[in-house]
Scaffold this motif. Structure first.
Motif, mmCIF file in Angstrom:
data_model
loop_
_atom_site.group_PDB
_atom_site.id
_atom_site.type_symbol
_atom_site.label_atom_id
_atom_site.label_comp_id
_atom_site.label_asym_id
_atom_site.label_seq_id
_atom_site.Cartn_x
_atom_site.Cartn_y
_atom_site.Cartn_z
ATOM 1 N N ILE A 75 1.251 -3.763 -5.679
ATOM 2 C CA ILE A 75 0.428 -4.311 -5.405
ATOM 3 C C ILE A 75 0.615 -4.673 -4.015
ATOM 4 N N GLY A 76 -0.327 -4.806 -3.236
ATOM 5 C CA GLY A 76 -0.328 -5.786 -1.335
ATOM 6 C C GLY A 76 0.292 -4.382 -0.475
ATOM 7 N N THR A 77 0.638 -2.888 -1.140
ATOM 8 C CA THR A 77 0.896 -2.028 -0.268
ATOM 9 C C THR A 77 -0.244 -1.443 0.186
ATOM 10 N N ARG A 78 -0.283 -0.073 0.781
ATOM 11 C CA ARG A 78 -1.112 0.266 1.932
ATOM 12 C C ARG A 78 -1.099 1.600 0.546
ATOM 13 N N ASP A 79 -2.640 1.819 0.831
ATOM 14 C CA ASP A 79 -3.201 3.493 -0.311
ATOM 15 C C ASP A 79 -2.396 4.557 -0.128
ATOM 16 N N GLN A 80 -1.582 4.429 -1.312
ATOM 17 C CA GLN A 80 -1.137 5.547 -1.899
ATOM 18 C C GLN A 80 -1.348 6.849 -2.158
ATOM 19 N N GLU A 81 -2.738 7.192 -2.412
ATOM 20 C CA GLU A 81 -3.626 7.943 -2.275
ATOM 21 C C GLU A 81 -3.665 8.959 -1.276
#
Length: 790
Positions: A540-546
């Motif tokens: 939660i709170g991290t940048r999108d990692q897709e």
């Protein structure tokens, strides 16, 4: 405490030895596995790892004699000598020393200065470990190397490190100084010049391992509670050690085929519109995907076995819609049950006395995600049965697997006190004894519940584990970080997990905490593509990692790695079948196949995928080449087709979308055509990449989801190749035909690096396609023989 020997008795496979201070026992498990036991806590084994009946226990001939001040026990493979003070030495059948007890006392290296001054400034000062109630010191000869102990941090070879087995939820950045993480796997392999052996200290209490850190003259393991209970497991090579250890503690069952596909996760994908968006984006970007994981925010107030009606108004409709896209759903389930009147799960467990208690018998309360929570007592069979039955709630909503988390057990208001009480299947125990097996027992309960509700091979993933959990669950390495150093650490961590019996394992690809950079994700997916469990997961709170959240180069590199994984799925499935049969993991350190090559004993930035592929990922930022060590033999560059002789270091080019891969000559690699998810295509023709040389391969086919293969419902194909007078001969046969589902009609063989003037099937010429990189042709499935004529 033991004193002098006063006598001994032989009864069955056991030799009981009386000392002035107590009784010890040597048990012959089989000719190559010996148990050393003393009843310091219970009179008999009460192992959660070694279950009975057990295939490792094989009746064998052995002799016992008393000579030269010792008891000598001799099997076909080992000589065990027991002396006063319960000193136990192990030799091979020729009398060569393997593992000897250290005769001196612990004598730590000196530590100088007032460490309290350093601690006052915030430094973690090093201190000598305390002495323990149970403590076994083994003599160090000098050349020993140590492997295993689960997913502890540090290099592949654990010599010079110390660790503690105490399941710990520690989200701080994992570094080499971490003594404890989420799992307690008290087993390690010692590799010496002459042989390899394993030591398994089957003690669920907090245990301690010092592998020459305190003093290079000895290594030791110990505990402050429980029994003296360890197994000596002879090789003489590392493969045999792993095989014998997993026969003892259990092997990873063959998973459903879809579980070997790509998993995508985040804390959290919610509401359901976001889940559908993720699924559609994978399909839009031509990225294979089989599974989406839902973290804690799908629940109603973090109550386990519930759904948030606003975020997920119709879970069954959601899983059905995703299923039509070829995507399955796995949901997280934590052990903490919200203390909440009117909440059915809590009320039922309270009424039946299913929760761990304090000393007064009152359910123990701590805080986890739901706030005040109680902890199911998984050490008691009725509680495990209840929890197993509750899995049906999730399966009825279309959930395909369960992710067990926070089961160290984790807590927010300080750790569970040592005196929290558990029923322990009728013999009460406190938290000190149950802590390390809590996640293990939760996984067993979850596995049993899914199996009963679905009839299919259960998919369970757990963060906390003990030795033997591999029978019930896959694992990942916990809350890592999006750091290059954590990518590097992930390789020895997962390799040592494999050596510790956990064939089905992985880590959070891209890293869980922090922000993953484009280049780091591209390089991490190239490692993840060869991890038995592949899951991209972030916090939660991290940048999108897709992958589409980055630039086109990153997306292209990610797609390329994932398509390669899906191409190799039949090979990985065969490796998982091998893991069930032998205990050998798909992802292997080179020392497992080449133990006599001293160049690979410390090699932990490249690995083998099975015995046939060598993978050398780039794990440093900005690098576009790397040194690769090729062991003896001929190796084929997977990308260029160039044949290289081993026994040397080469320099490999590695653009961003390339992970250097090499295939052993004489190999067969089964492959599938391009597909978005497992089961999208009916595979009527198996693709087979052939790398000329001498070799054999066994490929199996079954329904991919049930346990029917154990009763013979599978097809088996055996392939072999050999070269004579410059001609390559390839033969195959259907060695077992028990599966009548979607079977192969034909094979498409591509023989790499070999041009032909003609190809003959059973003596008759057949069509073929000759290209620069090889020769391709089609043959009927079943049995046959092909000759490639230059």
């Amino acid at each position: 405490m033991w004193g002098k020997r006063t006598g001994y008795e032989k009864e069955g496979r056991r030799v009981s030895i009386q000392f002035e201070g107590g009784t010890g026992r040597i048990e012959v498990v089989n000719a190559g596995v010996i148990n050393v036991f003393a009843p310091l806590h219970t009179q008999e084994h009460e192992s959660r790892a070694v279950e009975q009946p057990n295939p490792a226990f094989v009746v064998c001939d052995y002799t016992v004699s008393e000579r030269d001040g010792r008891i000598e026990i001799v099997t076909e493979q080992l000589i065990v000598r027991v002396y006063d003070h319960f000193k136990v030495d192990f030799y091979d059948a020729a009398g060569t020393p393997l593992c000897l007890d250290y005769r001196g006392e612990r004598e730590p290296f000196p530590r100088r200065g007032n460490v309290s001054i350093a601690e006052g400034e915030g430094h973690a000062a090093m201190r000598t470990s305390e002495h323990h109630k149970i403590q076994v010191l083994k003599a160090m000869e000098g050349e020993e190397k140590f492997y295993g102990l689960g997913d502890k941090t540090g290099p592949l070879n654990k010599r010079g490190y110390e660790y503690e087995m105490w399941n710990t939820d520690d989200p701080s950045p994992h570094v080499e100084s971490h003594k404890s993480l989420y799992k307690s796997i008290p087993f390690f392999i010692t590799l010496k010049e002459r042989a390899a052996y394993g030591l398994f200290f089957d003690n669920p209490f907090k245990t301690f391992f010092d592998l020459g850190k305190e003093n290079s003259d000895y290594y030791y393991f110990g505990a402050d509670g429980g029994n003296l209970d360890y197994y000596f497991i002879y090789g003489p090579d590392p493969k045999n050690v792993v095989s014998r250890y997993t026969a003892l503690t259990g092997r990873t069952p063959l998973p459903q085929l879809w579980t070997l596909g790509a998993h995508q996760s985040r804390w959290s994908y919610a509401p359901e519109s976001r889940v559908l968006e993720i699924a559609e984006k994978f399909r839009e970007h031509d990225l294979p995907l089989d599974v989406i994981h839902l973290d804690v925010d799908y629940m109603d107030g973090y109550r386990v076995f519930t759904w948030d009606d606003e975020r997920f108004p119709d879970p069954a409709a959601l899983t059905k819609r995703l299923g039509e896209m070829g995507i399955k759903v796995v949901t997280i389930i934590d052990p903490g049950v919200k203390k909440d009147r009117g909440y059915g799960i809590y009320e039922e467990g309270l009424e039946k006395g299913f929760y761990a208690t304090d000393r007064d018998g009152v359910p123990y309360v701590n805080a986890v995600w739901p706030g005040d929570s109680v902890y199911p007592d998984f050490s008691d069979e009725p509680v495990r049965r209840w929890w197993a039955d509750n899995q049906k709630i999730m399966l009825d909503a279309g959930i395909a697997g369960i992710w067990n988390d926070m089961n160290e057990p984790a807590s927010f208001n300080g750790p569970l006190p040592d005196d929290v009480r558990f029923k322990n299947d009728g013999r009460g125990a406190d938290h000190l004894e149950i802590h390390n097996v809590y996640g293990h027992l939760m996984s067993k309960s979850t596995y049993d519940g899914i199996l009963e509700a679905s009839g299919k091979r259960p998919f369970v993933i757990t963060r906390a584990a003990y030795a033997g959990t591999q029978k019930y669950s896959t694992v990942w390495t916990g809350d890592n970080q999006s750091f290059w150093e954590h990518l590097r650490l992930s390789i020895p961590m997962t390799l040592n997990l494999g050596l510790s019996g956990f064939a089905f394992n992985g880590c959070d690809v891209g890293g869980f905490s922090h922000d993953c950079t484009p280049e780091l994700l591209a390089r991490w997916v190239q490692v993840g593509a060869f991890s038995p469990l592949f899951r991209n997961h972030t916090a939660i709170g991290t940048r999108d990692q897709e992958p589409w959240a980055y630039d086109e180069d990153t997306l292209d590199a990610y797609r390329k790695a994932m398509k390669l994984r899906y191409r190799l799925l039949p090979y990985l499935y065969d490796l998982m079948r091998e893991a069930e049969q032998t205990g050998l993991p798909p992802m292997r350190p080179l020392l497992l196949e080449f133990p006599e090559d001293e160049h690979v004993h410390e090699l932990d930035d490249q690995f083998l995928f099975g015995s046939r592929m060598l993978v050398a990922p780039v794990i440093e930022q900005g690098k576009r080449y790397r040194a690769v060590y090729l062991p003896e033999g001929s190796w084929v560059d997977y990308r260029s087709g160039e044949t290289l002789e081993g026994g040397r270091v080469i320099l490999a080019e590695a653009p961003l979308d390339v992970c250097p891969i090499y295939v052993r000559a004489g190999s067969f690699l089964p492959a599938y055509p391009d597909q978005k998810y497992v089961g999208e295509l009916k595979i009527k023709e198996l693709l087979l990449d052939v790398y000329p040389g001498t070799g054999e391969y066994v490929h199996t086919q079954d329904d991919g989801e049930s346990f029917d293969y154990r009763s013979g419902s599978y097809n088996e194909y055996r392939f072999s190749q050999s070269e004579q007078d410059g001609e390559l001969e390839i033969a195959w046969e259907a060695s077992h035909a028990g599966y009548d589902g979607e079977t192969y009609a034909s094979f498409r063989l591509t023989v790499h690096g070999r041009s032909a003037s003609s190809v003959e099937l059973n003596g008759e010429a057949i069509p073929f396609l000759a290209e620069i990189r090889g020769t391709t042709f089609h043959v009927p499935a079943g049995s046959g023989k092909v000759r490639l004529i230059r």
